[in-house]
Scaffold this motif. Structure first.
Motif, PDB file in Angstrom:
ATOM      1  N   VAL A 282       2.676   4.316   3.540  1.00 62.81           N
ATOM      2  CA  VAL A 282       1.880   5.389   4.137  1.00 62.81           C
ATOM      3  C   VAL A 282       0.997   6.032   3.071  1.00 62.81           C
ATOM      4  CG1 VAL A 282       2.020   7.697   5.161  1.00 62.81           C
ATOM      5  CG2 VAL A 282       3.440   5.853   6.048  1.00 62.81           C
ATOM      6  N   SER A 283       1.559   6.288   1.899  1.00 57.22           N
ATOM      7  CA  SER A 283       0.782   6.867   0.798  1.00 57.22           C
ATOM      8  C   SER A 283      -0.360   5.946   0.383  1.00 57.22           C
ATOM      9  CB  SER A 283       1.676   7.137  -0.414  1.00 57.22           C
ATOM     10  OG  SER A 283       2.656   8.072  -0.111  1.00 57.22           O
ATOM     11  N   LEU A 284      -0.089   4.655   0.325  1.00 59.25           N
ATOM     12  CA  LEU A 284      -1.129   3.694  -0.046  1.00 59.25           C
ATOM     13  C   LEU A 284      -2.217   3.616   1.021  1.00 59.25           C
ATOM     14  CD1 LEU A 284       1.112   0.855  -1.504  1.00 59.25           C
ATOM     15  CD2 LEU A 284      -0.399   2.378  -2.788  1.00 59.25           C
ATOM     16  N   SER A 285      -1.815   3.616   2.291  1.00 57.20           N
ATOM     17  CA  SER A 285      -2.810   3.522   3.365  1.00 57.20           C
ATOM     18  C   SER A 285      -3.665   4.781   3.451  1.00 57.20           C
ATOM     19  CB  SER A 285      -2.141   3.232   4.707  1.00 57.20           C
ATOM     20  OG  SER A 285      -1.344   4.320   5.103  1.00 57.20           O
ATOM     21  N   GLU A 286      -3.103   5.942   3.114  1.00 56.32           N
ATOM     22  CA  GLU A 286      -3.894   7.172   3.071  1.00 56.32           C
ATOM     23  C   GLU A 286      -4.998   7.091   2.019  1.00 56.32           C
ATOM     24  OE1 GLU A 286      -1.052  10.238   2.356  1.00 56.32           O
ATOM     25  OE2 GLU A 286      -0.487  10.400   4.478  1.00 56.32           O
ATOM     26  N   GLN A 287      -4.782   6.293   0.990  1.00 55.37           N
ATOM     27  CA  GLN A 287      -5.778   6.122  -0.063  1.00 55.37           C
ATOM     28  C   GLN A 287      -6.684   4.922   0.198  1.00 55.37           C
ATOM     29  OE1 GLN A 287      -3.566   6.050  -3.689  1.00 55.37           O
ATOM     30  NE2 GLN A 287      -2.564   7.978  -3.201  1.00 55.37           N
ATOM     31  N   GLY A 288      -6.517   4.279   1.345  1.00 58.82           N
ATOM     32  CA  GLY A 288      -7.369   3.151   1.701  1.00 58.82           C
ATOM     33  C   GLY A 288      -6.943   1.822   1.110  1.00 58.82           C
ATOM     34  N   LEU A 289      -5.725   1.733   0.598  1.00 63.76           N
ATOM     35  CA  LEU A 289      -5.224   0.494   0.000  1.00 63.76           C
ATOM     36  C   LEU A 289      -4.361  -0.249   0.999  1.00 63.76           C
ATOM     37  CD1 LEU A 289      -4.283   1.951  -3.465  1.00 63.76           C
ATOM     38  CD2 LEU A 289      -6.263   0.572  -2.913  1.00 63.76           C
ATOM     39  N   VAL A 290      -4.502  -1.561   1.001  1.00 64.48           N
ATOM     40  CA  VAL A 290      -3.772  -2.405   1.933  1.00 64.48           C
ATOM     41  C   VAL A 290      -2.724  -3.208   1.181  1.00 64.48           C
ATOM     42  CG1 VAL A 290      -3.987  -4.274   3.609  1.00 64.48           C
ATOM     43  CG2 VAL A 290      -5.807  -2.580   3.406  1.00 64.48           C
ATOM     44  N   VAL A 291      -1.522  -3.243   1.717  1.00 62.23           N
ATOM     45  CA  VAL A 291      -0.445  -4.040   1.135  1.00 62.23           C
ATOM     46  C   VAL A 291      -0.623  -5.487   1.593  1.00 62.23           C
ATOM     47  CG1 VAL A 291       2.047  -4.390   1.043  1.00 62.23           C
ATOM     48  CG2 VAL A 291       1.105  -2.077   1.065  1.00 62.23           C
ATOM     49  N   LEU A 292      -0.738  -6.401   0.636  1.00 61.20           N
ATOM     50  CA  LEU A 292      -0.943  -7.812   0.973  1.00 61.20           C
ATOM     51  C   LEU A 292       0.372  -8.564   1.151  1.00 61.20           C
ATOM     52  CD1 LEU A 292      -3.847  -8.593  -1.504  1.00 61.20           C
ATOM     53  CD2 LEU A 292      -4.006  -8.025   0.919  1.00 61.20           C
ATOM     54  N   HIS A 293       1.325  -8.334   0.267  1.00 64.97           N
ATOM     55  CA  HIS A 293       2.628  -8.993   0.332  1.00 64.97           C
ATOM     56  C   HIS A 293       3.728  -7.961   0.134  1.00 64.97           C
ATOM     57  CE1 HIS A 293      -0.029 -12.284  -1.225  1.00 64.97           C
ATOM     58  NE2 HIS A 293       0.527 -12.896  -0.206  1.00 64.97           N
ATOM     59  N   ARG A 294       4.834  -8.178   0.815  1.00 65.50           N
ATOM     60  CA  ARG A 294       5.995  -7.292   0.687  1.00 65.50           C
ATOM     61  C   ARG A 294       7.194  -8.105   0.225  1.00 65.50           C
ATOM     62  NH1 ARG A 294       2.979  -6.131   4.854  1.00 65.50           N
ATOM     63  NH2 ARG A 294       2.423  -3.985   5.360  1.00 65.50           N
ATOM     64  N   TYR A 295       7.916  -7.572  -0.747  1.00 65.86           N
ATOM     65  CA  TYR A 295       9.141  -8.187  -1.233  1.00 65.86           C
ATOM     66  C   TYR A 295      10.231  -7.118  -1.216  1.00 65.86           C
ATOM     67  CZ  TYR A 295       5.588 -11.375  -2.960  1.00 65.86           C
ATOM     68  OH  TYR A 295       4.508 -12.219  -3.053  1.00 65.86           O
ATOM     69  N   PRO A 296      10.778  -6.797  -0.029  1.00 65.72           N
ATOM     70  CA  PRO A 296      11.725  -5.677   0.068  1.00 65.72           C
ATOM     71  C   PRO A 296      13.005  -5.880  -0.738  1.00 65.72           C
ATOM     72  CG  PRO A 296      11.570  -6.849   2.154  1.00 65.72           C
ATOM     73  CD  PRO A 296      10.530  -7.428   1.250  1.00 65.72           C
ATOM     74  N   ARG A 297      13.439  -7.114  -0.867  1.00 64.71           N
ATOM     75  CA  ARG A 297      14.668  -7.365  -1.610  1.00 64.71           C
ATOM     76  C   ARG A 297      14.538  -6.952  -3.070  1.00 64.71           C
ATOM     77  NH1 ARG A 297      17.814 -13.141  -1.995  1.00 64.71           N
ATOM     78  NH2 ARG A 297      19.493 -12.412  -3.320  1.00 64.71           N
ATOM     79  N   TYR A 298      13.340  -7.137  -3.615  1.00 70.80           N
ATOM     80  CA  TYR A 298      13.097  -6.815  -5.021  1.00 70.80           C
ATOM     81  C   TYR A 298      12.352  -5.496  -5.201  1.00 70.80           C
ATOM     82  CZ  TYR A 298      14.310 -11.705  -5.298  1.00 70.80           C
ATOM     83  OH  TYR A 298      14.955 -12.892  -5.167  1.00 70.80           O
ATOM     84  N   GLN A 299      12.096  -4.778  -4.114  1.00 66.46           N
ATOM     85  CA  GLN A 299      11.350  -3.526  -4.110  1.00 66.46           C
ATOM     86  C   GLN A 299      10.002  -3.681  -4.824  1.00 66.46           C
ATOM     87  OE1 GLN A 299      14.426  -0.730  -5.560  1.00 66.46           O
ATOM     88  NE2 GLN A 299      14.206   0.211  -3.541  1.00 66.46           N
TER      89      GLN A 299
END
Length: 108
Positions: free
Chosen positions: A58-75
Motif C-alpha cells: 500500500v505504501s509503495l502504491s501510494e508513491q506510484g511504484l508497482v511490485v513486479l515480483h513477490r517472495y513472501p517466504r523470504y520477505q
C-alpha cells in the motif's frame, strides 16, 4: 560494572552498489555506469522488509511504484524505480531494511 557493550551500528538500507551510484547523473545513467542493466523504464531493485507485506505494498502504491515480483517466504519484493527520489522514498518506509540492485530482471 565497567560499562555496557556498545550498540550495533544502524543497518544501512542501501546495498553497496546503490550506495555508490553517482547522484549527479540520472538513475538509469548511473546504473549503467555501475555495470547494471536497467530497462528504459527504470532499475529493478529488491526490497527486503519486516512486517506485513500488504501494508508495504500500500505504501509503495501510494508513491506510484508497482511490485513486479513477490517472495513472501523470504520477505522480499521486486520493484522498478525510475529515479533517485523514488529510491529515497522506498528507503524512507519503516518496514524496509534493505534495498539491493538487481543485475537484470528475473523471470520465473
Amino acid at each position: 560494572m565497567a560499562g555496557a557493550a556498545p550498540l550495533a551500528k544502524p543497518h544501512r538500507k542501501l546495498g553497496p552498489v546503490l550506495a555508490s551510484l553517482d547522484r549527479r547523473e540520472s538513475l538509469i545513467v548511473a546504473a549503467r555506469a555501475a555495470g547494471l542493466n536497467p530497462t528504459q523504464d527504470g532499475l529493478l531493485v529488491q526490497i527486503a522488509y519486516e512486517g506485513d507485506a500488504n501494508l508495504l505494498e500500500v505504501s509503495l502504491s501510494e508513491q506510484g511504484l508497482v511490485v513486479l515480483h513477490r517472495y513472501p517466504r523470504y520477505q522480499r519484493l521486486d520493484v522498478l524505480v525510475r529515479n533517485f527520489s523514488e529510491l529515497d522514498a522506498v528507503t524512507a518506509i519503516g518496514g524496509v531494511f534493505r534495498v539491493q540492485a538487481m543485475q537484470t530482471a528475473i523471470s520465473r
